[in-house]
Motif scaffolding. Sequence first.
Motif: not given
Lengths: 172, 172
Positions: A112-115, A120-121, A123-133, B120-125
């Motif tokens: 469960i924790a692994a899933t 969450e990984a 989610w983080r990957h998506e957010l890490a790929n977008v910058t303020i620029a 969040e969509a990636a997370w939900r997916h």
Amino acid sequence: MSEGVEWSLHACHLLAEVPPDACLSSLQLAAFFDLAAAYFSKHLQALTRAGITNSSTGPQGGYRLARSAASISFLEVVEAIDGPAPAFRCGEIRQRGPAALPARMYRNPCAIAATMAGAEAAWRHELANVTIADLVASFGPKAPAAKARTQDWLAEATGPRPAARNSTSLST
Amino acid sequence: MSEGVEWSLHACHLLAEVPPDACLSSLQLAAFFDLAAAYFSKHLQALTRAGITNSSTGPQGGYRLARSAASISFLEVVEAIDGPAPAFRCGEIRQRGPAALPARMYRNPCAIAATMAGAEAAWRHELANVTIADLVASFGPKAPAAKARTQDWLAEATGPRPAARNSTSLST
DNA sequence: GGAATATTACTCGGATACTTTCTGTCCGAGTCTACCAGG
DNA sequence: CCTGGTAGACTCGGACAGAAAGTATCCGAGTAATATTCC
């Protein structure tokens, strides 16, 4: 998720539009977005603590981005405000109760924790790929009117020294 | 994220291992994981409200999965406990402050909100693609000892009627 | 002995307190600017 | 006119209350099994 995340991302966007030598005070930033200045400054402090912004005290002081907008990801801002702790915390309850085994038997991570960690990984990957620029780059073409308006406001805020601004004070 | 999510996922996993005609009471489930029974039942109620579990009252009553384990995704359980609201809520602060434009000018979604929604969509997916059945399938091969122990406990819990269990009561 | 019935014990469900986190506010330490006096 | 000093005002930073959500608990309504009683 904390409301300060939204505020901080917008603040970083605005700071990215500021000339490199200028800066904006917490009051100016709060005024631009019509936010509670005192509470907003708390989040700006968190950004500074995380190395995303620099701060200067005194008159003409304020906040500026500590590095290029292209090097600041959404994820960094989110973690600066909400903390780096993952949303899902495994309490290892599988190791509790009457059917539990000795602790050394649990070498594989909890499925469960692994899933949850995998989601969450992502989610983080998506957010890490977008910058303020990226935010800045999409702002001009998508909303030219808002961009122009923002630039005007910034010129007003950073340009003129407030030396002789209140020649007409409202003293009784 | 609420701690009840972890509890509920483990509970669904255990309920999936139960024979289809049997069920487990909140006390039994709480005992298996050594959790606060009263609080845990609150989350089980939420699962029932969401249509994930069915409940029966009275003796021999309890909870059972409302449908096949393969049709219950992690996402459903998470939403049943934490609610379907997204973690990031856009306050449209771009429309506030002195540099704002008339509301009709903001037809494109806020870029910040769009990015957060995408993450969040990636997370939900990820969570939608894992089911309780996957949990059950990985449990046996990965942890045969724990699986056997669980089966024994379930046989004890669902098998014998508690008719004559307290022949030696501790009266005074 | 069999069946109907009253009893009993057990279940869920929602209404009720307590704790932690998040939100909101305030005042003090430090610093840069601007002004003023003196040379 | 230039220089040094001083006062002032503005900034951030952390310490201090209030509100909301999450956590924990209890008791009541309802139900199915059980034991009893009568035929």
